[in-house]
Motif scaffolding. Structure first.
Motif, PDB file in Angstrom:
ATOM      1  N   PRO A 111     -20.735  19.521  14.342  1.00 58.35           N
ATOM      2  CA  PRO A 111     -20.234  19.341  12.893  1.00 58.35           C
ATOM      3  C   PRO A 111     -21.253  19.917  12.102  1.00 58.35           C
ATOM      4  O   PRO A 111     -22.446  19.772  12.264  1.00 58.35           O
ATOM      5  CB  PRO A 111     -19.927  17.938  12.672  1.00 58.35           C
ATOM      6  N   GLY A 112     -20.836  20.725  10.921  1.00 65.45           N
ATOM      7  CA  GLY A 112     -21.839  21.097   9.697  1.00 65.45           C
ATOM      8  C   GLY A 112     -21.502  20.208   8.630  1.00 65.45           C
ATOM      9  O   GLY A 112     -20.310  20.269   8.209  1.00 65.45           O
ATOM     10  N   ARG A 113     -22.379  19.520   8.052  1.00 62.04           N
ATOM     11  CA  ARG A 113     -22.078  18.837   6.756  1.00 62.04           C
ATOM     12  C   ARG A 113     -23.012  19.369   5.545  1.00 62.04           C
ATOM     13  O   ARG A 113     -24.218  19.739   5.827  1.00 62.04           O
ATOM     14  CB  ARG A 113     -22.598  17.438   6.818  1.00 62.04           C
ATOM     15  N   LEU A 114     -22.483  19.766   4.395  1.00 61.69           N
ATOM     16  CA  LEU A 114     -23.156  19.977   3.225  1.00 61.69           C
ATOM     17  C   LEU A 114     -23.307  19.090   2.172  1.00 61.69           C
ATOM     18  O   LEU A 114     -22.298  18.515   1.834  1.00 61.69           O
ATOM     19  CB  LEU A 114     -22.241  21.401   2.577  1.00 61.69           C
ATOM     20  N   VAL A 115     -24.511  18.822   1.779  1.00 63.98           N
ATOM     21  CA  VAL A 115     -24.513  17.677   0.763  1.00 63.98           C
ATOM     22  C   VAL A 115     -25.498  17.996  -0.380  1.00 63.98           C
ATOM     23  O   VAL A 115     -26.335  18.752  -0.167  1.00 63.98           O
ATOM     24  CB  VAL A 115     -25.221  16.442   1.533  1.00 63.98           C
ATOM     25  N   ASP A 116     -25.257  17.510  -1.386  1.00 67.55           N
ATOM     26  CA  ASP A 116     -26.234  17.480  -2.469  1.00 67.55           C
ATOM     27  C   ASP A 116     -27.819  17.018  -2.254  1.00 67.55           C
ATOM     28  O   ASP A 116     -27.505  15.526  -2.297  1.00 67.55           O
ATOM     29  CB  ASP A 116     -25.675  17.183  -3.845  1.00 67.55           C
ATOM     30  N   GLY A 117     -28.571  17.548  -1.954  1.00 66.21           N
ATOM     31  CA  GLY A 117     -29.769  17.187  -1.599  1.00 66.21           C
ATOM     32  C   GLY A 117     -30.645  16.462  -2.661  1.00 66.21           C
ATOM     33  O   GLY A 117     -31.643  15.562  -2.292  1.00 66.21           O
ATOM     34  N   ASN A 118     -30.424  16.507  -3.981  1.00 60.20           N
ATOM     35  CA  ASN A 118     -31.022  15.676  -5.017  1.00 60.20           C
ATOM     36  C   ASN A 118     -30.186  14.424  -5.406  1.00 60.20           C
ATOM     37  O   ASN A 118     -30.573  13.587  -6.112  1.00 60.20           O
ATOM     38  CB  ASN A 118     -30.939  16.361  -6.140  1.00 60.20           C
ATOM     39  N   ASP A 119     -29.025  14.150  -4.491  1.00 56.71           N
ATOM     40  CA  ASP A 119     -28.294  12.923  -4.762  1.00 56.71           C
ATOM     41  C   ASP A 119     -28.691  12.052  -3.436  1.00 56.71           C
ATOM     42  O   ASP A 119     -28.072  12.173  -2.593  1.00 56.71           O
ATOM     43  CB  ASP A 119     -26.834  13.340  -4.546  1.00 56.71           C
ATOM     44  N   ALA A 120     -29.485  10.998  -3.790  1.00 51.89           N
ATOM     45  CA  ALA A 120     -30.179  10.204  -2.783  1.00 51.89           C
ATOM     46  C   ALA A 120     -28.953   9.586  -1.985  1.00 51.89           C
ATOM     47  O   ALA A 120     -29.240   9.058  -0.989  1.00 51.89           O
ATOM     48  CB  ALA A 120     -31.197   9.074  -3.283  1.00 51.89           C
ATOM     49  N   ALA A 121     -28.076   8.921  -2.967  1.00 48.12           N
ATOM     50  CA  ALA A 121     -26.934   7.983  -2.257  1.00 48.12           C
ATOM     51  C   ALA A 121     -26.025   8.975  -1.197  1.00 48.12           C
ATOM     52  O   ALA A 121     -25.663   8.689  -0.310  1.00 48.12           O
ATOM     53  CB  ALA A 121     -26.099   7.521  -3.294  1.00 48.12           C
ATOM     54  N   ALA A 122     -25.955  10.105  -1.690  1.00 56.68           N
ATOM     55  CA  ALA A 122     -25.038  11.049  -0.900  1.00 56.68           C
ATOM     56  C   ALA A 122     -25.728  11.322   0.442  1.00 56.68           C
ATOM     57  O   ALA A 122     -25.147  11.619   1.393  1.00 56.68           O
ATOM     58  CB  ALA A 122     -24.498  12.353  -1.688  1.00 56.68           C
ATOM     59  N   VAL A 123     -27.213  11.679   0.354  1.00 57.52           N
ATOM     60  CA  VAL A 123     -27.816  12.212   1.500  1.00 57.52           C
ATOM     61  C   VAL A 123     -27.743  11.029   2.485  1.00 57.52           C
ATOM     62  O   VAL A 123     -27.521  11.280   3.702  1.00 57.52           O
ATOM     63  CB  VAL A 123     -29.233  12.371   1.105  1.00 57.52           C
TER      64      VAL A 123
END
Length: 377
Positions: free
Chosen positions: A233-245
């Protein structure tokens, strides 16, 4: 368990080459980076986790500023700042359990410190001092890796070995977007997927491999899309959103621990500072671009969310900042002390059992040092 007994292992009669081994649809990343802060999902975020993330972000920002200043004072040979990328580094450290392993690149000193390594020891390699500076086995943190992406096959090997031994261990390997252009990146992903190794790859896509923008490295829709070609799987996340990462990495680590195999996570972030103190970033990017990303600062994003939920009062903010200042003062004081060097350390930890040639060289150096000391008297 042998290699042939593992789930996903090679079989003598594989499906025809034209027939896909895996349905690609579940492996594809979302079209847009996943976000938590500023969305409805933020209401479900654990308040205590947000406080921990915030404290580590502020501490990490201060660490970056202080380490950068130490290079200007001649106390560090070089420092690759992770200012702007603190959310990726902190989340990577906090998501792991004590028995897990972190495999950092040279820019990931902040993740190493957040994992529990002494701030001075984390800078020892960049100081040009003794070996790694810390005990990798004690902290379950591999040495800071200067060659691009060579830590990734090591992470896969450790994770695969742990699985064969029956150890409940997950390896999390960090790499920059530039590292994805190295052969080690592709070899690591391929082996990890074939062996279903419990490893998570976190790509911190900060826009530039030194001066080379991502568009000149790959034509893929995203770096997360590369996962599909290897069957993970590949996941794409906002790297400046600590909670999301943290959430995305926690899901990937949990999946790996339960036997689901590896995951490739691409965190879209930005390197605010130059590549290192030896780099002139103005030669390849405009100030306006940097300022745009400053508006998406990971600390400010988290502060905004915590203020909205009543989780951050002035006393808490002051306590966090004072703790960060104390850390910086201690780092500054200890780094300003000249290191006590022993030339005989050249022979330490080269081989488990020193070779005859190494013993001979060791004896020669010892004799020279003793003669020099006698001559001084």
């Amino acid at each position: 368990m042998t290699v042939m007994e593992q789930r996903g292992a090679y079989r003598p009669t594989p499906p025809p080459a034209w027939q896909p081994r895996t349905d690609p649809a579940p492996l594809l990343p979302d079209a847009e980076p996943y976000r938590v802060l500023g969305t409805e999902a933020a209401a479900q975020a654990d308040p205590e986790l947000l406080r921990r993330l915030y404290a580590q972000l502020v501490r990490g920002r201060r660490y970056n500023v202080q380490a950068t200043a130490l290079t200007k004072q001649g106390r560090l040979a070089v420092y690759p700042s992770s200012t702007g990328q603190e959310a990726c580094e902190v989340a990577a450290a906090l998501v792991l359990q004590e028995r897990d392993w972190l495999f950092p690149s040279y820019r990931d000193t902040l993740a190493v410190v957040a994992r529990g390594v002494d701030p001075v020891e984390a800078l020892t390699l960049l100081r040009g001092d003794w070996h790694t500076g810390y005990d990798p086995h004690e902290h379950r943190v591999a040495p800071l890796c200067t060659p691009l992406a060579t830590q990734l096959p090591h992470a896969v090997g450790l994770a695969h070995a742990a699985r064969l031994k029956g150890d409940d261990v997950v390896a999390l390997a960090l790499v920059g977007d530039g590292g994805t252009s190295e052969g080690d990146f592709h070899e690591a992903l391929n082996f990890a997927a074939v062996w279903q190794a419990p490893v998570v790859f976190l790509v911190q896509n900060n826009g530039f491999a030194i001066s080379v923008p991502l568009a000149k490295q790959t034509a893929a829709p995203s770096l997360a899309h590369k996962a599909v070609g290897y069957g993970m799987p590949g996941r794409l996340v906002d790297g400046n959103d600590a909670a999301a990462v943290h959430e995305v990495l926690a899901d990937a680590v949990r999946r790996a621990r339960e036997g689901g195999g590896p995951t490739l996570v691409e965190a879209v972030t930005y390197r605010i500072d130059a590549h290192t103190n030896a780099d002139d970033a103005t030669r390849y990017r405009a100030d306006a671009e940097v300022e745009t990303w400053r508006e998406h600062d990971p600390i400010e994003l988290l502060e905004r969310e915590m203020n909205a939920r009543g989780l951050l009062d002035e006393d808490t903010r002051r306590t966090v900042r004072e703790a960060a200042e104390e850390m910086a003062a201690d780092l500054r004081a200890r780094m300003n002390q000249d290191a006590v060097l022993d030339p005989m350390d050249l022979f330490s930890h080269v081989y488990a059992e020193p070779t005859p040639q190494l013993r001979e060289q060791q004896a020669l150096l010892r004799a020279e040092l003793e003669a020099e000391q006698e001559g001084a008297h």
